[in-house]
Enzyme design. Structure first.
Site, PDB file in Angstrom:
ATOM      1  N   TYR A   1       0.956  -1.017  -0.193  1.00 46.54           N
ATOM      2  CA  TYR A   1      -0.042   0.393  -0.193  1.00 46.54           C
ATOM      3  C   TYR A   1       0.701   1.391   0.363  1.00 46.54           C
ATOM      4  CZ  TYR A   1      -3.481  -3.040   1.815  1.00 46.54           C
ATOM      5  OH  TYR A   1      -3.949  -4.446   2.323  1.00 46.54           O
TER       6      TYR A   1
ATOM      7  N   LEU B   1     -17.663  -4.516   2.236  1.00 45.92           N
ATOM      8  CA  LEU B   1     -18.244  -3.928   1.629  1.00 45.92           C
ATOM      9  C   LEU B   1     -18.109  -3.983  -0.430  1.00 45.92           C
ATOM     10  CD1 LEU B   1     -18.047  -0.276   3.511  1.00 45.92           C
ATOM     11  CD2 LEU B   1     -19.162  -2.684   4.353  1.00 45.92           C
TER      12      LEU B   1
ATOM     13  N   ILE C   1     -12.241  -5.152   7.806  1.00 44.93           N
ATOM     14  CA  ILE C   1     -11.648  -4.181   7.775  1.00 44.93           C
ATOM     15  C   ILE C   1     -11.972  -3.088   6.690  1.00 44.93           C
ATOM     16  CG2 ILE C   1      -9.323  -5.063   9.304  1.00 44.93           C
ATOM     17  CD1 ILE C   1      -8.576  -5.720   5.953  1.00 44.93           C
TER      18      ILE C   1
ATOM     19  N   SER D   1     -12.795   3.743   4.555  1.00 50.22           N
ATOM     20  CA  SER D   1     -13.567   4.882   4.206  1.00 50.22           C
ATOM     21  C   SER D   1     -12.400   6.374   4.910  1.00 50.22           C
ATOM     22  CB  SER D   1     -14.057   5.190   5.020  1.00 50.22           C
ATOM     23  OG  SER D   1     -15.158   6.412   4.900  1.00 50.22           O
ATOM     24  N   VAL D   2     -11.677   6.984   3.622  1.00 51.25           N
ATOM     25  CA  VAL D   2     -11.752   7.905   4.285  1.00 51.25           C
ATOM     26  C   VAL D   2     -12.705   9.314   4.463  1.00 51.25           C
ATOM     27  CG1 VAL D   2      -9.654   7.581   2.310  1.00 51.25           C
ATOM     28  CG2 VAL D   2     -11.197   9.419   0.875  1.00 51.25           C
TER      29      VAL D   2
ATOM     30  N   ARG E   1     -18.235   8.214   7.747  1.00 50.85           N
ATOM     31  CA  ARG E   1     -18.742   6.993   7.054  1.00 50.85           C
ATOM     32  C   ARG E   1     -17.597   6.141   8.273  1.00 50.85           C
ATOM     33  NH1 ARG E   1     -18.096   7.463   0.802  1.00 50.85           N
ATOM     34  NH2 ARG E   1     -20.363   8.003   0.368  1.00 50.85           N
TER      35      ARG E   1
ATOM     36  N   ASN F   1     -19.120   3.080  10.189  1.00 47.82           N
ATOM     37  CA  ASN F   1     -18.861   1.809  10.320  1.00 47.82           C
ATOM     38  C   ASN F   1     -18.317   0.816  11.978  1.00 47.82           C
ATOM     39  OD1 ASN F   1     -19.473   2.368   7.382  1.00 47.82           O
ATOM     40  ND2 ASN F   1     -17.122   2.128   6.754  1.00 47.82           N
TER      41      ASN F   1
HETATM   42  P1  NAD Z   1     -14.146  -2.141   1.458  1.00 49.29           P
HETATM   43  O1  NAD Z   1     -15.203  -3.438   1.184  1.00 49.29           O
HETATM   44  O2  NAD Z   1     -13.916  -2.106   2.760  1.00 49.29           O
HETATM   45  O3  NAD Z   1     -14.836  -0.869   0.722  1.00 49.29           O
HETATM   46  C1  NAD Z   1     -14.488   0.757   0.799  1.00 49.29           C
HETATM   47  C2  NAD Z   1     -15.033   1.379  -0.127  1.00 49.29           C
HETATM   48  O4  NAD Z   1     -16.477   0.965   0.157  1.00 49.29           O
HETATM   49  C3  NAD Z   1     -14.829   2.899   0.019  1.00 49.29           C
HETATM   50  O5  NAD Z   1     -14.100   3.060  -0.660  1.00 49.29           O
HETATM   51  C4  NAD Z   1     -15.854   3.895  -0.261  1.00 49.29           C
HETATM   52  O6  NAD Z   1     -15.918   4.050  -1.026  1.00 49.29           O
HETATM   53  C5  NAD Z   1     -17.245   2.867   0.220  1.00 49.29           C
HETATM   54  N1  NAD Z   1     -17.304   2.879   1.939  1.00 49.29           N
HETATM   55  C6  NAD Z   1     -16.975   2.322   3.058  1.00 49.29           C
HETATM   56  N2  NAD Z   1     -18.240   2.681   4.134  1.00 49.29           N
HETATM   57  C7  NAD Z   1     -19.143   3.220   3.786  1.00 49.29           C
HETATM   58  C8  NAD Z   1     -19.900   3.452   4.266  1.00 49.29           C
HETATM   59  N3  NAD Z   1     -19.894   3.846   5.509  1.00 49.29           N
HETATM   60  N4  NAD Z   1     -20.885   4.405   3.544  1.00 49.29           N
HETATM   61  C9  NAD Z   1     -20.862   4.407   1.770  1.00 49.29           C
HETATM   62  N5  NAD Z   1     -19.831   3.584   1.404  1.00 49.29           N
HETATM   63  C10 NAD Z   1     -18.624   3.563   2.155  1.00 49.29           C
HETATM   64  O7  NAD Z   1     -13.026  -2.153   0.397  1.00 49.29           O
HETATM   65  P2  NAD Z   1     -11.635  -2.640   0.318  1.00 49.29           P
HETATM   66  O8  NAD Z   1     -10.323  -0.904   0.628  1.00 49.29           O
HETATM   67  O9  NAD Z   1     -11.120  -3.290  -1.100  1.00 49.29           O
HETATM   68  O10 NAD Z   1     -11.468  -3.581   2.013  1.00 49.29           O
HETATM   69  C11 NAD Z   1     -10.927  -2.940   2.568  1.00 49.29           C
HETATM   70  C12 NAD Z   1      -9.523  -3.568   3.752  1.00 49.29           C
HETATM   71  O11 NAD Z   1      -8.966  -4.587   3.845  1.00 49.29           O
HETATM   72  C13 NAD Z   1      -8.521  -2.243   2.674  1.00 49.29           C
HETATM   73  O12 NAD Z   1      -8.304  -1.291   2.948  1.00 49.29           O
HETATM   74  C14 NAD Z   1      -7.370  -3.241   2.611  1.00 49.29           C
HETATM   75  O13 NAD Z   1      -6.621  -2.518   4.517  1.00 49.29           O
HETATM   76  C15 NAD Z   1      -7.761  -4.482   3.259  1.00 49.29           C
HETATM   77  N6  NAD Z   1      -7.842  -5.779   1.487  1.00 49.29           N
HETATM   78  C16 NAD Z   1      -7.059  -6.211   1.434  1.00 49.29           C
HETATM   79  C17 NAD Z   1      -6.316  -7.459   0.659  1.00 49.29           C
HETATM   80  C18 NAD Z   1      -5.247  -8.476   0.651  1.00 49.29           C
HETATM   81  O14 NAD Z   1      -4.911  -8.907  -0.964  1.00 49.29           O
HETATM   82  N7  NAD Z   1      -5.250  -8.646   1.480  1.00 49.29           N
HETATM   83  C19 NAD Z   1      -7.374  -6.675  -0.580  1.00 49.29           C
HETATM   84  C20 NAD Z   1      -8.086  -5.735  -0.761  1.00 49.29           C
HETATM   85  C21 NAD Z   1      -8.560  -4.750   0.717  1.00 49.29           C
END
Ligand code: NAD
Length: 275
Positions: free
Chosen positions: A50, A190, A228, A231-232, A236, A240
């Site tokens: 990352y 999500l 995990i 969101s930034v 949200r 969460n």
């Molecule tokens: P996620 O499923 O957490 O979705 C994130 C997106 O959902 C955000 O960018 C935003 O657009 C939306 N969102 C989040 N909260 C919301 C809310 N309350 N209301 C509306 N929209 C909302 O997707 P992610 O970031 O891909 O996955 C979470 C974490 O998993 C990553 O940040 C990372 O730490 C981890 N990850 C690991 C791997 C791996 O290969 N091990 C791969 C991908 C992600």
């Protein structure tokens, strides 16, 4: 507000709901992670890939929260697998994070074509023995990869972090995890936001007076997954974490169980060999 915890096979406890920082640029990570920590999150999930371990480390230092109240996960990137490169990659992550130890160190992907993940696991066992990771685990491991690690006869991974959301429920991987005593951690819980507009999710959310994200996260928590979400956006980030206060009925949980469609948002671990 804090998250409930799960006890891992290492004896350590991990917050069931943590904060993911994939795609958060390093120069924004400090502020975003500080917001999450101020909101009440205590677990942060990053990775060497990352490129934001330095920003995460700055937030940890700036937060003033005692180190033993935080749970920090990072991951070894694919290009650093193997006995030659993995030890230095771990040192680099610790240095960027500004920490003496992490709570959880994961192999990011098995990259099966390269045939290095068993050798890499033995490096992680060394890191565990040195006390610089309190638990070690894997990510994106299919049952056959997990079986091979367990067959080494050493440490059983504490966690297998896999893509898991209503459209991709990964029942065979979850049951292999459970069989081996490995906790299941859901990445993209999500579905990277795609799951939020599903009509069954929005109907459950409306009826319960919660948001779609809370409905999905409450389903994960009730299913025993570690989650995990990322969101930034401060509102949200708070929303969460507040899903830890939501209890869905058995009927609503079963409705979400029906949403499996095999829809991935990320690569298939069987064929993901990129590094
Ligand atoms: P996620 O499923 O957490 O979705 C994130 C997106 O959902 C955000 O960018 C935003 O657009 C939306 N969102 C989040 N909260 C919301 C809310 N309350 N209301 C509306 N929209 C909302 O997707 P992610 O970031 O891909 O996955 C979470 C974490 O998993 C990553 O940040 C990372 O730490 C981890 N990850 C690991 C791997 C791996 O290969 N091990 C791969 C991908 C992600």
């Amino acid at each position: 507000m804090t998250s409930p915890t799960i006890t891992l096979n290492s004896g350590a406890t991990i917050p069931q709901l943590g904060f993911g920082v994939y795609q958060v640029p390093d120069n924004e990570a400090e502020q975003v992670v500080l917001t999450a920590l101020e909101t009440g999150y205590r677990s942060i999930d990053t990775a060497a890939l990352y490129g934001n371990e330095r920003g995460v480390g700055r937030a940890i230092a700036a937060s003033g929260i005692p180190r033993d109240e935080l749970y920090i996960t990072t991951k070894l990137w694919n290009s650093d697998q193997g006995a030659q490169l993995a030890p230095a990659a771990f040192e680099r992550s610790l240095e960027l994070l500004g920490l003496d130890s992490v709570d959880l160190y994961l192999i990011h992907w098995p990259t099966p074509e390269r045939g290095l993940f068993l050798e890499t696991w033995e490096v992680l066992e060394g890191v565990l023995a040195s006390g610089r990771a309190r638990s070690i685990g894997v990510s994106n491991f299919l049952p056959e990869h997990l079986d091979a690690v367990v067959a080494l006869g050493g440490t059983v991974p504490a966690v297998n972090q896999i893509e898991l959301h209503p459209a991709l429920q990964q029942r065979s991987v979850v049951s292999a995890n459970t069989r081996h005593g490995v906790a299941t951690e859901a990445w993209s819980p999500l579905g990277q936001g795609q799951a939020l507009s599903n009509p069954i999710i929005t109907e459950i959310a409306e009826r319960n007076g919660i948001s779609p994200a809370q409905a999905i996260l409450a389903w994960h928590l009730a299913s025993g997954h570690i989650v995990i979400p990322k969101s930034v956006t401060p509102a949200r980030i708070a929303e969460n974490l507040a899903s830890t206060q939501v209890t869905l009925s058995g009927d609503d949980l079963e409705l979400i169980d029906t949403l499996e469609s095999g829809g991935r948002v990320g690569p298939d671990p069987a064929t993901m060999n990129r590094f």
